[in-house]
Write an enzyme that holds these catalytic residues in place. Structure first.
Site, PDB file in Angstrom:
ATOM      1  N   LYS A   1       0.802  -1.237   0.000  1.00  0.00           N
ATOM      2  CA  LYS A   1       0.000   0.000   0.000  1.00  0.00           C
ATOM      3  C   LYS A   1       0.831   1.282   0.000  1.00  0.00           C
ATOM      4  O   LYS A   1       0.410   2.313  -0.503  1.00  0.00           O
ATOM      5  CB  LYS A   1      -0.951   0.007   1.197  1.00  0.00           C
ATOM      6  CG  LYS A   1      -2.119  -0.940   1.032  1.00  0.00           C
ATOM      7  CD  LYS A   1      -3.161  -0.700   2.112  1.00  0.00           C
ATOM      8  CE  LYS A   1      -4.418  -1.514   1.846  1.00  0.00           C
ATOM      9  NZ  LYS A   1      -4.215  -2.964   2.058  1.00  0.00           N
TER      10      LYS A   1
ATOM     11  N   GLU B   1     -10.140   6.986   3.793  1.00  0.00           N
ATOM     12  CA  GLU B   1     -11.058   6.115   4.506  1.00  0.00           C
ATOM     13  C   GLU B   1     -10.348   4.779   4.640  1.00  0.00           C
ATOM     14  O   GLU B   1      -9.489   4.438   3.829  1.00  0.00           O
ATOM     15  CB  GLU B   1     -12.371   5.966   3.747  1.00  0.00           C
ATOM     16  CG  GLU B   1     -12.396   4.880   2.692  1.00  0.00           C
ATOM     17  CD  GLU B   1     -11.523   5.186   1.497  1.00  0.00           C
ATOM     18  OE1 GLU B   1     -11.402   6.372   1.150  1.00  0.00           O
ATOM     19  OE2 GLU B   1     -10.960   4.245   0.916  1.00  0.00           O
TER      20      GLU B   1
ATOM     21  N   SER C   1       1.793  -9.789  -1.121  1.00  0.00           N
ATOM     22  CA  SER C   1       1.446  -8.367  -0.960  1.00  0.00           C
ATOM     23  C   SER C   1       1.803  -7.798   0.404  1.00  0.00           C
ATOM     24  O   SER C   1       2.011  -6.596   0.533  1.00  0.00           O
ATOM     25  CB  SER C   1      -0.045  -8.168  -1.250  1.00  0.00           C
ATOM     26  OG  SER C   1      -0.829  -9.030  -0.447  1.00  0.00           O
TER      27      SER C   1
END
Ligand SMILES: *Cc1c(COP(=O)(O)O)cnc(C)c1O
Length: 410
Positions: A99, A121, A387
């Site tokens: 991310k 969010e 990931s």
């Protein structure tokens, strides 16, 4: 100098209104059309500026820790007994997941646009943490919307965001989860877009977000492609990633779009697709509008967004990036799913065979990758995107496996 493996051309762009096939677009309040256009222009302008990329790659190298390795998981491959399995190690980035590639990019763009405040969010809290991290690094104010239920379920991430100096705003409307936090963040942005940059955490949202987030993540696949060629002399036969909203999947898979490589996206089947308790928008959803774009989503017969379930909080998103929906309809993408128990099994397998504890999200890609590799031969290569790392999942795994692990030792 930026290494030429990082191709900065934007390939397979959406149309001028942000459509990938029939999906995507820009479904937002009239007052947001101006800010979205402004953002689109700022993104294209930055993307053409060598300085922007030099700064971005400087941070990706020295702050995030790129390039991440491509690791030949030999013991795992041997155990599976089929194709050679290679893992792209996004788990080794700063903050422990992919991310950060995106929040660095959007944070830098916010900074460049002179915005003093960022909002985001978050559902599980991981995008909130990645946003709070770059806000701290750039010295920007940061407000994160989070459903109140999620703030209770994900208390350690709430604490992390606060430690990093972010303000976490619990949302009580609706079911008090991610979809309600999405609405609140949009509402905030309508009122504050002059001073505020909205950092979206996956390849979703209104145009230009799906394109922009993809471009900040293609670094994953570009590195993996070059590393695979260097280590093995050829491209992988299959590339596999898990899908929540689809950002790590687009990042890994997009650079292989024009290659003869089978691209596989793996959704969370939770307790099983037939149970209704899952997060498989592509496998079991239908087309509709969520978060400002047309895509596949999970809704009930009244058109209400459905509650999702997955063992991994990061895959618990009721929609999917519009480009993945288009790739699936065009036949450029193969779809697979993994249930909670299949993901947990893959989690244990990788941990024991390689000494790598994966995130539960990534364990879905592993479950599928192991299944696919088993039916192939050792001349062939399966590339799996790892990931994130599993530290954040220790509580969940502790509760599920405590008996079994203690049993092992007896
Ligand atoms: C958030 C997250 C995901 C899912 O998000 P995508 O946008 O689908 O990539 C997957 N893996 C990890 C480790 C995550 O934190």
């Amino acid at each position: 100098m930026i290494d030429p493996i990082y191709n900065l051309d934007i390939s397979h762009p959406p149309d001028i209104n942000g459509h990938f096939g029939r999906f995507g677009g820009r479904f937002a309040a009239e007052t947001l059309m101006g800010p979205l256009k402004e953002l689109e222009e700022a993104f294209y302008e930055a993307w053409q500026d060598k300085k922007f990329h030099e700064e971005r790659f400087h941070l990706l190298k020295n702050y995030v820790g790129r390039a991440t390795p491509l690791y030949h998981a030999e013991r795992l491959s041997k155990e599976v007994g089929g194709a050679r399995i290679y893992l792209k190690r996004e788990d080794l980035t700063h903050t422990g997941a992919h991310k950060i590639n995106n929040t660095i990019g959007q944070g830098l763009l916010a900074h460049r646009m002179g915005k003093k405040r960022v909002i985001a969010e978050t559902g599980a809290g991981q995008h909130g943490v990645a946003t709070a991290t770059v806000a701290a690094m750039f010295g920007m104010q940061c407000d994160v919307y989070m459903g109140r239920e999620d703030t209770e379920r994900q208390a350690p991430n709430v604490f992390r965001m606060k430690l990093l100096g972010a303000n976490v705003i619990p949302v009580d409307s609706g079911s008090a989860t991610l979809k309600d936090a999405l609405n609140e963040a949009m509402r905030d942005w309508v009122a504050s877009c002059e001073s505020t940059f909205y950092i979206i955490g996956t390849v979703a949202g209104p145009h230009p977000y799906p394109l922009m987030v993809r471009q900040f993540h293609v670094i994953i696949g570009q590195e993996a492609r070059a590393q695979c060629l260097a280590q093995t002399g050829k491209l992988p036969d299959v590339a596999i990633a898990c899908v929540g909203g689809g950002s790590n999947a687009m990042g890994l898979l997009h650079p292989f779009r024009d290659d003869d490589v089978r691209l596989v996206a793996v959704e969370a089947a939770g307790h099983g697709l037939e149970s209704g308790e899952h997060a498989a928008s592509l496998a079991a959803g239908r087309a509709g509008i969520l978060h400002g774009n047309l895509t596949y989503l999970l809704e009930n017969d009244e058109g209400q967004i459905q509650g999702t379930h997955s063992i991994s909080a990061g895959l618990d998103y009721p929609g999917v990036g519009p480009e993945l929906a288009a790739m699936l309809e065009d036949g450029h993408l193969d779809l697979d799913t993994a249930t909670d128990s299949e993901a947990l099994e893959a989690f244990k397998t990788l941990t024991r065979s390689e000494g790598i504890i994966p995130a539960l999200e990534s364990s879905h890609a592993l479950a599928s990758g192991i299944r696919i590799a088993a039916g192939m031969n050792p001349d062939q290569i399966v590339l799996i995107n790892l990931s994130g790392r599993g530290d954040k999942d220790m509580d969940t795994v502790f509760n599920l496996l405590r008996g079994e692990i203690e049993g092992d030792q007896a």
